[in-house]
Design a protein around this motif. Structure first.
Motif, short mmCIF file in Angstrom:
data_model
loop_
_atom_site.label_atom_id
_atom_site.label_comp_id
_atom_site.label_asym_id
_atom_site.label_seq_id
_atom_site.Cartn_x
_atom_site.Cartn_y
_atom_site.Cartn_z
N PHE A 101 -10.99 5.16 -15.68
CA PHE A 101 -10.78 6.19 -14.65
C PHE A 101 -9.36 6.73 -14.74
O PHE A 101 -9.15 7.95 -14.72
N LEU A 102 -8.38 5.83 -14.84
CA LEU A 102 -6.98 6.29 -14.86
C LEU A 102 -6.67 7.11 -16.12
O LEU A 102 -5.94 8.10 -16.07
N SER A 106 -5.66 10.97 -15.81
CA SER A 106 -4.42 11.46 -16.45
C SER A 106 -4.72 12.69 -17.29
O SER A 106 -4.03 13.72 -17.16
N LEU A 109 -5.31 15.63 -15.00
CA LEU A 109 -4.13 16.15 -14.28
C LEU A 109 -3.17 16.88 -15.21
O LEU A 109 -2.54 17.87 -14.80
N TYR A 128 -2.23 24.00 -5.04
CA TYR A 128 -2.79 22.69 -5.40
C TYR A 128 -3.24 22.02 -4.12
O TYR A 128 -2.45 21.80 -3.21
N ILE A 133 -8.63 14.19 -3.38
CA ILE A 133 -8.81 12.74 -3.49
C ILE A 133 -8.98 12.08 -2.12
O ILE A 133 -9.19 10.87 -2.03
N TYR A 134 -8.89 12.87 -1.04
CA TYR A 134 -9.13 12.30 0.29
C TYR A 134 -10.62 12.30 0.63
O TYR A 134 -11.10 11.45 1.34
N VAL A 149 -17.95 10.72 -13.27
CA VAL A 149 -17.20 11.97 -13.02
C VAL A 149 -16.61 11.87 -11.63
O VAL A 149 -17.31 11.52 -10.68
N VAL A 152 -10.39 15.08 -9.18
CA VAL A 152 -9.02 14.61 -8.96
C VAL A 152 -8.05 15.70 -8.50
O VAL A 152 -6.99 15.40 -7.95
N ASN A 228 -4.16 6.65 5.58
CA ASN A 228 -4.07 6.21 4.18
C ASN A 228 -4.99 5.03 3.92
O ASN A 228 -5.61 4.93 2.86
N GLU A 229 -5.06 4.12 4.89
CA GLU A 229 -5.94 2.96 4.71
C GLU A 229 -7.40 3.37 4.72
O GLU A 229 -8.20 2.89 3.92
N MET A 231 -8.56 6.37 3.85
CA MET A 231 -8.83 7.11 2.61
C MET A 231 -8.83 6.19 1.39
O MET A 231 -9.53 6.46 0.41
N SER A 232 -8.07 5.12 1.46
CA SER A 232 -8.10 4.13 0.36
C SER A 232 -9.47 3.48 0.28
O SER A 232 -9.98 3.22 -0.81
N LEU A 235 -11.76 5.94 -1.26
CA LEU A 235 -11.47 6.00 -2.70
C LEU A 235 -12.11 4.83 -3.43
O LEU A 235 -12.79 5.01 -4.45
N ARG A 236 -11.90 3.62 -2.91
CA ARG A 236 -12.50 2.42 -3.52
C ARG A 236 -14.01 2.55 -3.60
O ARG A 236 -14.63 2.29 -4.63
N SER B 34 4.00 21.49 -8.22
CA SER B 34 3.44 21.16 -6.91
C SER B 34 3.60 19.67 -6.65
O SER B 34 3.45 18.86 -7.56
N GLY B 94 3.60 3.81 5.55
CA GLY B 94 2.29 3.17 5.33
C GLY B 94 1.72 3.57 3.99
O GLY B 94 0.61 4.10 3.90
N ASN B 97 -0.86 1.36 -0.48
CA ASN B 97 -2.32 1.32 -0.62
C ASN B 97 -2.77 2.21 -1.80
O ASN B 97 -1.99 3.01 -2.32
N PRO B 98 -4.01 2.04 -2.23
CA PRO B 98 -4.50 2.76 -3.42
C PRO B 98 -4.39 4.28 -3.34
O PRO B 98 -4.05 4.93 -4.34
N ILE B 99 -4.69 4.87 -2.19
CA ILE B 99 -4.64 6.33 -2.13
C ILE B 99 -3.19 6.81 -2.34
O ILE B 99 -2.95 7.86 -2.96
N LEU B 102 -2.47 6.81 -5.98
CA LEU B 102 -3.08 7.95 -6.66
C LEU B 102 -2.35 9.26 -6.32
O LEU B 102 -2.19 10.13 -7.19
N LEU B 109 2.25 12.91 -12.77
CA LEU B 109 1.61 13.47 -13.97
C LEU B 109 1.76 14.99 -14.03
O LEU B 109 1.89 15.57 -15.11
N LEU B 110 1.76 15.65 -12.87
CA LEU B 110 2.00 17.10 -12.86
C LEU B 110 3.39 17.40 -13.40
O LEU B 110 3.59 18.32 -14.20
N TYR B 128 2.97 12.25 -26.10
CA TYR B 128 2.54 11.57 -24.87
C TYR B 128 1.99 10.20 -25.26
O TYR B 128 1.04 10.11 -26.03
N ILE B 133 -0.02 2.96 -19.41
CA ILE B 133 -0.86 2.32 -18.39
C ILE B 133 -1.62 1.11 -18.95
O ILE B 133 -2.33 0.43 -18.22
#
Lengths: 246, 246
Positions: A101-102, A106, A109, A128, A133-134, A149, A152, A228-229, A231-232, A235-236, B34, B94, B97-99, B102, B109-110, B128, B133
């Motif tokens: 995924f990462l 990448s 992005l 942008y 991703i939320y 898929v 991002v 954030n928690e 949305m994390s 995301l998971r 951005s 806060g 966390n994962p979000i 990301l 990366l931008l 690159y 990672i």
């Protein structure tokens, strides 16, 4: 390349279409960006229809750019196409995991930013949307994204109908580190954020939100820990749903 | 902007330094990309010393560009600086966390891609390194990255001392989707990958590796399932170590 130095995010667009010819030319050039092992681990969904924009808008918290722009582009990390190719060629793909995924994110992005630069070089304006991703689960359903898929980045594109002030940036030495990362002291932080904190628009921002510091506007209003928690977790869950969790 | 269309990754560099003035100018312009909420969630570690390059090289599987380039840049997702600012301003961050990882990785990366474009526009060549990672734990230790800082991209930079062939890209219609994602049929895959599979260098690649198809070179030699699973574990562990797992 002064247009990069002088760029602004554009949120209001003229009632003028962006031709498919131009859009395709810019995307094709954008795809020259570096890509891992030349695998091109991305797809782009092009939204032009009002119906689809109306469906996407809530996933982007109804920011007006989604309905107001002639074109909305959703850049996706995509290991589906590559994995399908493998399977049709007697090869067993092993890309259903977080590192894949990462890698794909990448790739996607880099291409996103390359597209933005090219669009601006051709007189277009872009915004942008970090909201992608939320609410990836909503976008996946609307755009019918299959497993492997994951959306991002979303870019709204059109001819600029505004010329906003350029936003501030931190001083360069607040971001660069020579040879090793030297952690920030309180004095460093004071210096790095001094200009930002002194801006009239940011002082107004503190007042309007009834806060004591600009940082509190971020932590208590704009980007809250609880959000954030939440949305994390989304995301998971979405990465599991899309098959990237093995 | 034809230099973007005609770009190549450069792995051999002249014995000529890249001045700090030029490098800083390019980075400062790159930081106009951005960024979420104008938080600039990235840091860049600049490596010039031979000693540090020698330390970094194994983390990048000893690819010769690391020691051979005058400058190596490690772009990091960074919520440390922002969180420190919050704490010094009576605000409780806060972003562990994962979000948030990301978000910061997207910002980083931008900026990475924006830097690459600007460097190439000024006659520099870049490579690159996707290896960043794969071995983030090693890079964190070498560059002394604190919690909430995670390396996401490494770029080697210098004046080109080679002019390699341009690599192929998939046809545009293999990557774009109109309005919704239409999944690939076997016929689509055949068409999209036909040109790539017919390239003499790729046929040679199959032969050299004793495989039957090009896809098998990817799944069995270059990007193996077992390696991806191992690196996914390193990634998970490193994100925990850097404090992005709450």
């Amino acid at each position: 390349m002064d247009f990069i130095k002088n760029r602004r995010t554009i949120r209001k667009y003229k009632q003028k279409d962006v031709s498919s010819e131009l859009l395709n030319e810019l995307l094709e050039e954008a795809f020259r960006a570096s890509t891992m092992g030349n695998m091109q681990l991305y797809s782009v969904v092009v939204t032009r229809s009002s119906e689809m924009k109306a469906k996407l808008a809530p996933a982007h918290f109804n920011q007006p750019m989604v309905k107001g722009a002639p074109v909305v582009l959703t850049f996706c990390a995509d290991f589906n196409r590559f994995s399908k190719w493998c399977r049709f060629r007697q090869a067993e793909p092993g890309y259903d995991n977080p590192i894949s995924f990462l890698n794909a994110a990448s790739d996607a992005l880099l291409v996103t930013q390359n597209f933005c630069t090219l669009a601006e070089a051709h007189g277009l304006g872009i915004c942008y949307l970090g909201t992608t991703i939320y609410n990836p689960d909503q976008i996946i359903e609307i755009l019918r994204l299959p497993k492997l898929v994951m959306p991002v980045a979303t870019i709204t594109v059109g001819y600029p109908d505004e010329m906003p002030m350029q936003t501030d940036r931190l001083p360069l030495d607040g971001i660069l580190h020579e040879e090793v990362y030297v952690d920030y002291t309180e004095q460093d932080i004071d210096r790095i954020y001094a200009a930002k904190e002194s801006l009239p628009e940011n002082r107004k921002f503190i007042e309007e939100n009834g806060k004591e510091t600009l940082a509190q506007v971020f932590t208590d209003v704009r980007y809250k820990k609880a959000d954030n928690e939440y949305m994390s977790e989304v995301l998971r869950r979405t990465l599991r749903l899309q098959g990237f969790d093995n």
